[in-house]
Design a protein around this motif. Structure first.
Motif, PDB file in Angstrom:
ATOM      1  N   GLY A 251       0.723  -1.176   0.030  1.00 19.36           N
ATOM      2  CA  GLY A 251       0.191   0.131  -0.240  1.00 19.36           C
ATOM      3  C   GLY A 251       0.845   1.227  -0.024  1.00 19.36           C
ATOM      4  N   GLY A 252       2.128   1.041  -0.463  1.00 18.81           N
ATOM      5  CA  GLY A 252       2.901   2.374  -0.415  1.00 18.81           C
ATOM      6  C   GLY A 252       3.869   2.508   0.667  1.00 18.81           C
ATOM      7  N   LYS A 253       3.563   1.652   1.867  1.00 20.69           N
ATOM      8  CA  LYS A 253       4.251   1.817   3.009  1.00 20.69           C
ATOM      9  C   LYS A 253       5.704   1.272   3.013  1.00 20.69           C
ATOM     10  N   MET A 254       6.884   1.662   3.551  1.00 20.11           N
ATOM     11  CA  MET A 254       7.849   0.959   3.623  1.00 20.11           C
ATOM     12  C   MET A 254       7.446  -0.448   4.405  1.00 20.11           C
ATOM     13  N   ASP A 255       8.398  -1.425   3.855  1.00 18.35           N
ATOM     14  CA  ASP A 255       8.110  -2.835   4.483  1.00 18.35           C
ATOM     15  C   ASP A 255       9.348  -2.892   5.414  1.00 18.35           C
ATOM     16  N   PHE A 256       9.213  -2.386   6.614  1.00 23.47           N
ATOM     17  CA  PHE A 256      10.146  -2.338   7.589  1.00 23.47           C
ATOM     18  C   PHE A 256      10.396  -3.960   8.297  1.00 23.47           C
ATOM     19  N   ALA A 257       9.247  -4.701   8.186  1.00 27.53           N
ATOM     20  CA  ALA A 257       9.648  -5.976   8.460  1.00 27.53           C
ATOM     21  C   ALA A 257      10.138  -6.766   7.571  1.00 27.53           C
ATOM     22  N   GLY A 258      10.205  -6.473   6.478  1.00 25.47           N
ATOM     23  CA  GLY A 258      11.076  -7.161   5.339  1.00 25.47           C
ATOM     24  C   GLY A 258      12.404  -6.682   5.333  1.00 25.47           C
ATOM     25  N   PHE A 259      12.487  -5.470   5.564  1.00 29.63           N
ATOM     26  CA  PHE A 259      13.942  -5.010   5.903  1.00 29.63           C
ATOM     27  C   PHE A 259      14.698  -5.482   7.045  1.00 29.63           C
ATOM     28  N   MET A 260      13.773  -5.796   8.236  1.00 33.34           N
ATOM     29  CA  MET A 260      14.496  -6.460   9.465  1.00 33.34           C
ATOM     30  C   MET A 260      14.889  -7.872   9.134  1.00 33.34           C
ATOM     31  N   GLU A 261      14.149  -8.744   8.197  1.00 34.48           N
ATOM     32  CA  GLU A 261      14.346  -9.913   8.022  1.00 34.48           C
ATOM     33  C   GLU A 261      15.737 -10.262   7.306  1.00 34.48           C
ATOM     34  N   GLY A 262      15.882  -9.070   6.450  1.00 29.81           N
ATOM     35  CA  GLY A 262      17.286  -9.233   5.690  1.00 29.81           C
ATOM     36  C   GLY A 262      18.411  -8.702   6.517  1.00 29.81           C
ATOM     37  N   TYR A 263      18.013  -7.671   7.232  1.00 27.48           N
ATOM     38  CA  TYR A 263      19.173  -6.993   8.180  1.00 27.48           C
ATOM     39  C   TYR A 263      19.712  -7.981   9.232  1.00 27.48           C
ATOM     40  N   THR A 264      18.742  -8.717   9.872  1.00 25.52           N
ATOM     41  CA  THR A 264      19.057  -9.671  10.947  1.00 25.52           C
ATOM     42  C   THR A 264      19.885 -10.817  10.387  1.00 25.52           C
ATOM     43  N   GLN A 265      19.880 -11.181   9.191  1.00 21.78           N
ATOM     44  CA  GLN A 265      20.844 -12.006   8.628  1.00 21.78           C
ATOM     45  C   GLN A 265      22.253 -11.712   8.667  1.00 21.78           C
ATOM     46  N   PHE A 266      22.496 -10.376   8.925  1.00 24.32           N
ATOM     47  CA  PHE A 266      23.805  -9.723   8.959  1.00 24.32           C
ATOM     48  C   PHE A 266      24.088  -9.069  10.291  1.00 24.32           C
ATOM     49  N   PHE A 267      23.067  -8.547  11.222  1.00 27.19           N
ATOM     50  CA  PHE A 267      23.609  -8.102  12.269  1.00 27.19           C
ATOM     51  C   PHE A 267      22.381  -8.395  13.330  1.00 27.19           C
TER      52      PHE A 267
END
Length: 177
Positions: free
Chosen positions: A123-139
């Motif tokens: 709906g045009g909102k940032m996918d913060f949850a999706g970002f965090m799923e990727g981010y936590t693979q590194f941090f």
């Protein structure tokens, strides 16, 4: 300092002050990067980081997702990993590779700025949850990556390519030798 201070006391005080200004924990060696955790939180970022003056700052330009599927049009998000999670993983892998080429690693990252475009599928909102799923693979994994960076995350209107959903820039620190 009182007028009765001796010259050796003044010299010791001056030496300690110079050592502190030079980024040394003691006159005997360099200080380390200090990472302050967010109190009472397990969120995988640092609340603050102190970088000693003896360290070298390494600033990486913003990275966008690499092409992962050349059969897709260059304006199709699927060409760059698809959704926010996939693009985040691609960007962080590219950052990891660039750091390795500089003799650094993700553990040397102290600051991160993340730019997320609103996902049409959300709906045009940032996918913060999706970002965090990727981010936590590194941090965020204390065993793999105990050094957390400070981080800001922003939703932006657009990036250079309309298919990009993620751009990340980082600052790393090269410890003094």
């Amino acid at each position: 300092m009182t007028p009765t201070s001796t010259l050796p006391t003044r010299l010791a005080f001056a030496a300690a002050a110079l050592a502190a200004l030079a980024g040394c924990a003691t006159a005997g060696g360099p200080a380390e990067v200090v990472r302050h955790k967010i109190p009472n939180s397990s969120f995988p970022i640092a609340a603050a980081i102190e970088v000693p003056a003896s360290a070298t700052r390494v600033l990486l330009s913003g990275k966008t997702p690499p092409t992962v599927d050349k059969t897709k049009a260059p304006t199709d998000p699927a060409a760059y990993g698809g959704d926010t999670k996939g693009q985040t993983i691609g960007v962080l892998k590219a950052i990891q590779e660039q750091l390795a080429g500089l003799g650094l690693s993700m553990k040397d990252v102290v600051k991160m700025q993340v730019y997320l475009v609103g996902d049409p599928a959300k709906g045009g909102k940032m996918d913060f949850a999706g970002f965090m799923e990727g981010y936590t693979q590194f941090f965020g994994d204390a065993a793999k990556q105990p050094g957390l960076p400070t981080r800001s995350t922003f939703q932006v209107a657009a990036l250079a390519n309309p298919a990009y959903l993620v751009e990340i820039e980082v600052e790393a620190v090269r410890p003094a030798k």
